[in-house]
Motif scaffolding. Structure first.
Motif, PDB file in Angstrom:
ATOM      1  N   TYR A   1     -13.835  -2.507  10.821  1.00  0.00           N
ATOM      2  CA  TYR A   1     -12.234  -2.341  10.354  1.00  0.00           C
ATOM      3  C   TYR A   1     -11.593  -2.095  11.759  1.00  0.00           C
ATOM      4  O   TYR A   1     -10.468  -2.799  12.389  1.00  0.00           O
TER       5      TYR A   1
ATOM      6  N   ASN B   1      -9.030   8.652   5.448  1.00  0.00           N
ATOM      7  CA  ASN B   1     -10.514   9.283   5.954  1.00  0.00           C
ATOM      8  C   ASN B   1     -10.397  10.762   6.048  1.00  0.00           C
ATOM      9  O   ASN B   1     -11.206  11.601   6.246  1.00  0.00           O
TER      10      ASN B   1
ATOM     11  N   LYS C   1       0.063   4.771 -10.481  1.00  0.00           N
ATOM     12  CA  LYS C   1       0.626   5.457  -8.782  1.00  0.00           C
ATOM     13  C   LYS C   1       1.900   4.967  -8.727  1.00  0.00           C
ATOM     14  O   LYS C   1       3.130   5.488  -7.587  1.00  0.00           O
TER      15      LYS C   1
ATOM     16  N   ARG D   1      -1.385  -1.068  -5.578  1.00  0.00           N
ATOM     17  CA  ARG D   1      -2.661  -1.443  -6.988  1.00  0.00           C
ATOM     18  C   ARG D   1      -2.943  -0.732  -8.100  1.00  0.00           C
ATOM     19  O   ARG D   1      -2.631  -1.243  -8.984  1.00  0.00           O
ATOM     20  N   SER D   2      -2.968   0.355  -8.006  1.00  0.00           N
ATOM     21  CA  SER D   2      -2.479   1.529  -9.193  1.00  0.00           C
ATOM     22  C   SER D   2      -0.884   1.221 -10.052  1.00  0.00           C
ATOM     23  O   SER D   2      -0.407   1.955  -9.593  1.00  0.00           O
TER      24      SER D   2
ATOM     25  N   ALA E   1      -3.192   7.203  15.530  1.00  0.00           N
ATOM     26  CA  ALA E   1      -4.605   8.193  15.493  1.00  0.00           C
ATOM     27  C   ALA E   1      -4.851   8.479  13.990  1.00  0.00           C
ATOM     28  O   ALA E   1      -4.474   8.170  13.091  1.00  0.00           O
TER      29      ALA E   1
ATOM     30  N   ALA F   1      -0.220  -5.105  -7.105  1.00  0.00           N
ATOM     31  CA  ALA F   1      -1.189  -6.361  -6.932  1.00  0.00           C
ATOM     32  C   ALA F   1      -1.804  -5.508  -6.187  1.00  0.00           C
ATOM     33  O   ALA F   1      -1.860  -5.029  -5.217  1.00  0.00           O
TER      34      ALA F   1
ATOM     35  N   LYS G   1      -8.195  -4.690  12.681  1.00  0.00           N
ATOM     36  CA  LYS G   1      -7.149  -4.304  13.095  1.00  0.00           C
ATOM     37  C   LYS G   1      -6.258  -4.684  14.575  1.00  0.00           C
ATOM     38  O   LYS G   1      -5.323  -4.565  14.945  1.00  0.00           O
TER      39      LYS G   1
ATOM     40  N   SER H   1      -1.041  -1.151  12.373  1.00  0.00           N
ATOM     41  CA  SER H   1      -2.405  -1.496  13.092  1.00  0.00           C
ATOM     42  C   SER H   1      -2.365  -0.012  12.898  1.00  0.00           C
ATOM     43  O   SER H   1      -3.339   1.069  12.060  1.00  0.00           O
ATOM     44  N   SER H   2      -3.698  -0.038  13.944  1.00  0.00           N
ATOM     45  CA  SER H   2      -4.835   1.686  14.392  1.00  0.00           C
ATOM     46  C   SER H   2      -5.361   1.359  15.900  1.00  0.00           C
ATOM     47  O   SER H   2      -4.966   0.558  16.423  1.00  0.00           O
TER      48      SER H   2
ATOM     49  N   VAL I   1      -0.820  -2.218   3.868  1.00  0.00           N
ATOM     50  CA  VAL I   1      -1.942  -1.402   3.351  1.00  0.00           C
ATOM     51  C   VAL I   1      -3.351  -2.237   4.070  1.00  0.00           C
ATOM     52  O   VAL I   1      -3.410  -3.396   4.721  1.00  0.00           O
TER      53      VAL I   1
ATOM     54  N   GLY J   1      -0.222   7.911   1.054  1.00  0.00           N
ATOM     55  CA  GLY J   1      -0.959   8.003   2.640  1.00  0.00           C
ATOM     56  C   GLY J   1       0.642   7.884   3.950  1.00  0.00           C
ATOM     57  O   GLY J   1       1.505   7.905   3.432  1.00  0.00           O
TER      58      GLY J   1
ATOM     59  N   GLY K   1       1.782   4.905   3.443  1.00  0.00           N
ATOM     60  CA  GLY K   1       2.656   3.223   2.929  1.00  0.00           C
ATOM     61  C   GLY K   1       3.733   4.447   2.148  1.00  0.00           C
ATOM     62  O   GLY K   1       5.155   3.721   2.004  1.00  0.00           O
TER      63      GLY K   1
ATOM     64  N   VAL L   1      -3.994  10.104  10.795  1.00  0.00           N
ATOM     65  CA  VAL L   1      -3.254  10.502   9.918  1.00  0.00           C
ATOM     66  C   VAL L   1      -4.584  10.745   8.587  1.00  0.00           C
ATOM     67  O   VAL L   1      -4.834  10.499   7.810  1.00  0.00           O
TER      68      VAL L   1
ATOM     69  N   GLY M   1       0.981  -1.618   0.054  1.00  0.00           N
ATOM     70  CA  GLY M   1       0.145   0.141   0.031  1.00  0.00           C
ATOM     71  C   GLY M   1       1.020   1.206  -0.092  1.00  0.00           C
ATOM     72  O   GLY M   1       0.762   2.345   0.370  1.00  0.00           O
ATOM     73  N   SER M   2       1.884   1.196  -0.734  1.00  0.00           N
ATOM     74  CA  SER M   2       2.880   2.379  -1.014  1.00  0.00           C
ATOM     75  C   SER M   2       2.494   3.087  -1.552  1.00  0.00           C
ATOM     76  O   SER M   2       3.673   4.520  -2.063  1.00  0.00           O
TER      77      SER M   2
END
Ligand SMILES: NC(=O)c1ccc[n+]([C@@H]2O[C@H](COP(=O)([O-])OP(=O)(O)OC[C@H]3O[C@@H](n4cnc5c(N)ncnc54)[C@H](OP(=O)(O)O)[C@@H]3O)[C@@H](O)[C@H]2O)c1
Length: 325
Positions: free
Chosen positions: A217, A255, A103, A99-100, A248, A124, A221, A203-204, A152, A78, A80, A250, A74-75
């Motif tokens: 969600y 978000n 990007k 994914r893209s 918390a 992927a 986590k 995690s979160s 990710v 954000g 990643g 970011v 997921g880099s």
């Protein structure tokens, strides 16, 4: 009259000393409790200073300590992307898995131009589950993977469970849950062989709470945090650093649906600031929010029982949803 005098004498001679002893016992319990609260507060503050400030004073040789390459899932955006750039700043070559393709190419070009390291990209879509890992494994095969960042993650806007689609369920399971052990499985044998490496799982803060409206969600986590702790117990003594990051707010696409939590501020970090701060904590904390104001926020929330936080969250979401109607 004589009976009354006897009773008063009995009270003074027998009962009062007992009451006094009970009072002393309560005072002792109170002193012990106040002492333990003070010690635990000072311990938290010391730990916080060490993890979030002291850690930044020392230059880290991530390549020497962990290995040449870092893989970040997921880099392309954000947190990643922030991690990929921060690790490249430390001289690590980066495998970007996301994914893209457009990007991915742009992020890789940016990293090469800015930090002069090598990159590899793997397109992927983790929501597809098992089928994506053979290709990722091919890209990782001949590289010395020193750091894996299982970053990710996905989140749908807060909603009641009956509004969650079946597709959402499998996306959560494949992206937020399965990707973490599946990616770990790919890099762990090489790390064990070299007796060095780091696995960082994002995690979160919500992992601590069973949140209504974000039921899937927060549960995914909790899985990430729990899995990380178990893996640390299994491999922490084999030269591998296992770290759980529980941020918390970011300011990222995740978000962007709520301007109040998305807008950068004292409690909401930008992804780059967050990543710089979180990378500095590697080797200093097995589990951390990664950012000092998030640490303050979590310590404050943990003063309250979980039911209270859950209730406040529920009313906050319901209030916002009513306002949107
Ligand atoms: N932002 C926060 O406040 C916050 C707080 C606590 C924890 N976290 C956690 O931090 C992690 C990163 O979140 P973020 O806020 O940085 O999210 P983000 O800005 O939405 O970025 C997510 C990244 O993951 C990629 N991605 C999403 N779904 C994917 C899929 N199915 N397959 C492959 N790649 C996919 C995205 O690629 P595309 O660019 O192609 O979409 C993007 O590069 C997540 O695990 C999240 O739970 C975030």
């Amino acid at each position: 009259m004589a009976v009354a005098v006897d009773s008063a004498k009995y009270l003074i001679d027998e009962i009062l000393p007992i009451l006094k002893r009970i009072e002393e016992a309560f005072a002792l319990v109170g002193i012990c409790y106040a002492g333990s609260v003070t010690v635990s507060f000072l311990w938290k503050v010391t730990k916080g200073v060490r993890v979030h400030f002291w850690s930044k004073l020392w230059k880290k040789d991530l390549v020497g300590k962990y290995g040449k390459w870092a893989v970040v899932t997921g880099s392309t955006d954000g947190i990643g992307k922030g991690y990929a750039k921060e690790l490249a700043k430390h001289g690590m070559n980066i495998v970007l898995v996301s994914r893209s393709i457009g990007k991915l190419e742009r992020a890789a070009e940016e990293i090469v131009a800015e930090f002069g390291v090598e990159t590899d990209i793997v397109q992927a879509d983790f929501s597809l589950g098992r089928q994506v890992y053979d290709d990722i494994a091919r890209h990782l095969k001949d590289k010395e993977i020193g750091i894996l960042v299982n970053n990710v993650g996905t989140m749908v806007t807060p909603r009641l469970f009956d509004k969650v689609t079946e597709n959402d369920i499998w996306t959560y399971v494949n992206v937020n849950v399965a990707s973490v052990p599946a990616m770990t499985k790919l890099v762990l044998p090489g790390m064990l062989e070299r007796k060095k490496g780091a696995i960082i799982n994002i995690s979160s803060e919500v992992a601590y709470f069973s949140l209504p409206y974000l039921q899937l969600y927060s549960a995914t986590k909790s899985f990430v945090s729990s899995f990380t702790r178990a893996i640390d117990t299994e491999y922490g003594s084999s030269g591998i650093t296992v770290q759980c990051i529980e941020p918390a707010g970011v300011s990222t696409n995740l978000n962007a649906f709520d301007e109040r939590i998305h807008r950068p501020g004292f409690f909401t970090a930008t992804p780059d600031h967050f990543a710089t701060s979180a990378v500095a904590t590697l080797g200093y904390a097995k589990s951390t929010t990664g950012y000092w104001t998030h640490g303050l926020q979590l310590s404050f929330l943990q003063l309250f029982p979980e039911w209270f936080i859950v209730m406040c969250f529920r009313y906050m979401v319901e209030f916002n949803q009513k306002k949107l109607k």
